[in-house]
Design a protein around this motif. Structure first.
Motif, mmCIF file in Angstrom:
data_model
loop_
_atom_site.group_PDB
_atom_site.id
_atom_site.type_symbol
_atom_site.label_atom_id
_atom_site.label_comp_id
_atom_site.label_asym_id
_atom_site.label_seq_id
_atom_site.Cartn_x
_atom_site.Cartn_y
_atom_site.Cartn_z
ATOM 1 N N GLN A 34 -13.524 0.139 35.322
ATOM 2 C CA GLN A 34 -13.356 -1.244 34.873
ATOM 3 C C GLN A 34 -11.984 -1.447 34.235
ATOM 4 O O GLN A 34 -11.455 -2.552 34.240
ATOM 5 C CB GLN A 34 -14.430 -1.646 33.862
ATOM 6 C CG GLN A 34 -15.820 -1.680 34.424
ATOM 7 C CD GLN A 34 -16.610 -0.446 34.039
ATOM 8 O OE1 GLN A 34 -16.114 0.665 34.141
ATOM 9 N NE2 GLN A 34 -17.850 -0.631 33.624
ATOM 10 N N PRO A 61 -12.656 -6.148 39.364
ATOM 11 C CA PRO A 61 -13.922 -6.130 40.119
ATOM 12 C C PRO A 61 -13.736 -6.548 41.582
ATOM 13 O O PRO A 61 -14.424 -6.034 42.460
ATOM 14 C CB PRO A 61 -14.808 -7.135 39.387
ATOM 15 C CG PRO A 61 -14.200 -7.319 38.052
ATOM 16 C CD PRO A 61 -12.733 -6.989 38.178
ATOM 17 N N GLU A 62 -12.807 -7.456 41.838
ATOM 18 C CA GLU A 62 -12.570 -7.914 43.218
ATOM 19 C C GLU A 62 -12.073 -6.771 44.107
ATOM 20 O O GLU A 62 -12.279 -6.802 45.321
ATOM 21 C CB GLU A 62 -11.541 -9.053 43.255
ATOM 22 C CG GLU A 62 -11.959 -10.287 42.504
ATOM 23 C CD GLU A 62 -11.679 -10.198 41.003
ATOM 24 O OE1 GLU A 62 -10.718 -9.536 40.578
ATOM 25 O OE2 GLU A 62 -12.460 -10.792 40.248
ATOM 26 N N ASP A 63 -11.397 -5.795 43.516
ATOM 27 C CA ASP A 63 -10.932 -4.633 44.280
ATOM 28 C C ASP A 63 -11.994 -3.547 44.352
ATOM 29 O O ASP A 63 -12.070 -2.809 45.337
ATOM 30 C CB ASP A 63 -9.663 -4.051 43.643
ATOM 31 C CG ASP A 63 -8.478 -4.989 43.724
ATOM 32 O OD1 ASP A 63 -8.385 -5.744 44.707
ATOM 33 O OD2 ASP A 63 -7.644 -4.968 42.804
ATOM 34 N N LEU A 64 -12.808 -3.435 43.334
ATOM 35 C CA LEU A 64 -13.784 -2.354 43.250
ATOM 36 C C LEU A 64 -15.009 -2.586 44.131
ATOM 37 O O LEU A 64 -15.511 -1.645 44.760
ATOM 38 C CB LEU A 64 -14.219 -2.159 41.794
ATOM 39 C CG LEU A 64 -15.172 -1.008 41.512
ATOM 40 C CD1 LEU A 64 -14.573 0.320 41.962
ATOM 41 C CD2 LEU A 64 -15.521 -0.959 40.035
ATOM 42 N N MET A 65 -15.499 -3.796 44.206
ATOM 43 C CA MET A 65 -16.740 -4.069 44.939
ATOM 44 C C MET A 65 -16.663 -3.695 46.427
ATOM 45 O O MET A 65 -17.574 -3.051 46.945
ATOM 46 C CB MET A 65 -17.173 -5.527 44.775
ATOM 47 C CG MET A 65 -17.494 -5.913 43.358
ATOM 48 S SD MET A 65 -18.623 -4.750 42.577
ATOM 49 C CE MET A 65 -18.223 -5.023 40.882
ATOM 50 N N PRO A 66 -15.596 -4.061 47.143
ATOM 51 C CA PRO A 66 -15.521 -3.631 48.551
ATOM 52 C C PRO A 66 -15.437 -2.107 48.696
ATOM 53 O O PRO A 66 -15.962 -1.543 49.653
ATOM 54 C CB PRO A 66 -14.238 -4.291 49.072
ATOM 55 C CG PRO A 66 -13.907 -5.359 48.106
ATOM 56 C CD PRO A 66 -14.507 -4.970 46.802
ATOM 57 N N ILE A 68 -16.888 0.077 46.730
ATOM 58 C CA ILE A 68 -18.240 0.600 46.519
ATOM 59 C C ILE A 68 -19.074 0.449 47.789
ATOM 60 O O ILE A 68 -19.822 1.357 48.165
ATOM 61 C CB ILE A 68 -18.917 -0.090 45.316
ATOM 62 C CG1 ILE A 68 -18.219 0.325 44.017
ATOM 63 C CG2 ILE A 68 -20.405 0.247 45.256
ATOM 64 C CD1 ILE A 68 -18.707 -0.410 42.776
ATOM 65 N N ARG A 69 -18.928 -0.672 48.476
ATOM 66 C CA ARG A 69 -19.659 -0.859 49.739
ATOM 67 C C ARG A 69 -19.197 0.151 50.796
ATOM 68 O O ARG A 69 -20.012 0.707 51.528
ATOM 69 C CB ARG A 69 -19.494 -2.288 50.234
ATOM 70 C CG ARG A 69 -20.321 -3.289 49.437
ATOM 71 C CD ARG A 69 -20.354 -4.657 50.084
ATOM 72 N NE ARG A 69 -19.068 -5.347 50.019
ATOM 73 C CZ ARG A 69 -18.649 -6.060 48.979
ATOM 74 N NH1 ARG A 69 -19.400 -6.165 47.912
ATOM 75 N NH2 ARG A 69 -17.484 -6.659 49.004
ATOM 76 N N MET A 118 -24.886 -4.229 38.654
ATOM 77 C CA MET A 118 -23.534 -4.422 38.127
ATOM 78 C C MET A 118 -23.538 -5.144 36.790
ATOM 79 O O MET A 118 -22.556 -5.077 36.058
ATOM 80 C CB MET A 118 -22.663 -5.154 39.150
ATOM 81 C CG MET A 118 -22.399 -4.336 40.409
ATOM 82 S SD MET A 118 -21.860 -2.639 40.089
ATOM 83 C CE MET A 118 -20.143 -2.881 39.795
ATOM 84 N N TYR A 174 -22.596 -2.969 33.966
ATOM 85 C CA TYR A 174 -21.211 -2.494 33.877
ATOM 86 C C TYR A 174 -20.198 -3.617 33.636
ATOM 87 O O TYR A 174 -19.040 -3.344 33.324
ATOM 88 C CB TYR A 174 -20.853 -1.734 35.149
ATOM 89 C CG TYR A 174 -21.833 -0.614 35.412
ATOM 90 C CD1 TYR A 174 -21.811 0.541 34.641
ATOM 91 C CD2 TYR A 174 -22.825 -0.727 36.384
ATOM 92 C CE1 TYR A 174 -22.725 1.561 34.851
ATOM 93 C CE2 TYR A 174 -23.738 0.283 36.601
ATOM 94 C CZ TYR A 174 -23.684 1.427 35.831
ATOM 95 O OH TYR A 174 -24.595 2.434 36.032
ATOM 96 N N TYR A 175 -20.616 -4.848 33.808
ATOM 97 C CA TYR A 175 -19.741 -6.004 33.573
ATOM 98 C C TYR A 175 -20.492 -7.028 32.743
ATOM 99 O O TYR A 175 -21.698 -7.131 32.875
ATOM 100 C CB TYR A 175 -19.300 -6.627 34.900
ATOM 101 C CG TYR A 175 -18.287 -5.784 35.625
ATOM 102 C CD1 TYR A 175 -16.940 -5.833 35.278
ATOM 103 C CD2 TYR A 175 -18.673 -4.915 36.628
ATOM 104 C CE1 TYR A 175 -16.018 -5.042 35.926
ATOM 105 C CE2 TYR A 175 -17.749 -4.121 37.274
ATOM 106 C CZ TYR A 175 -16.422 -4.199 36.926
ATOM 107 O OH TYR A 175 -15.505 -3.410 37.560
#
Length: 108
Positions: A35, A40-45, A47-48, A63, A66-67
């Motif tokens: 974090q 988050p916009e970079d992390l979510m893809p 994680i997928r 999530m 964590y947020y």
């Protein structure tokens, strides 16, 4: 067998580099708090994609645990020594590495 180094390399390749130039001092480490390292916009893809690459069931990741994450502003250390009180849990590469070994998300 999945190793910590394989998962760390994956996240280093997928996440944008912190700062202007990639160096050893700003390279992502296994216990860095994600974090604080990336948005988050970079992390979510990522994680997928992690789910696909390592075959980990991430359906149980909540999530909201964590947020939101409070990030300290640069000059804060000169004005106070008091730590920021986080209401969320830290998310690290080590958590993803341990979950990859187990084949499912281990934390909540």
């Amino acid at each position: 067998m999945v190793t910590d180094e394989a998962v760390l390399s994956f996240f280093r390749e997928q996440l944008p580099v912190l700062g202007l130039l990639p160096t050893q001092s700003n390279a992502l480490r296994i216990d860095d708090i994600l974090q604080e390292y990336t948005e988050p916009e970079d992390l979510m893809p990522v994680i997928r994609k992690y789910q696909q690459v390592f075959g980990v069931d991430i359906s149980s990741i909540n999530m909201d645990n964590y947020y939101p994450w409070k990030v300290s502003w640069f000059f804060r250390k000169w004005f106070t020594k008091k730590p920021i009180k986080q209401t969320s849990h830290p998310l690290t590469v080590r958590m993803f590495a341990e979950s990859a070994k187990a084949g499912r998300w281990l934390y909540e």
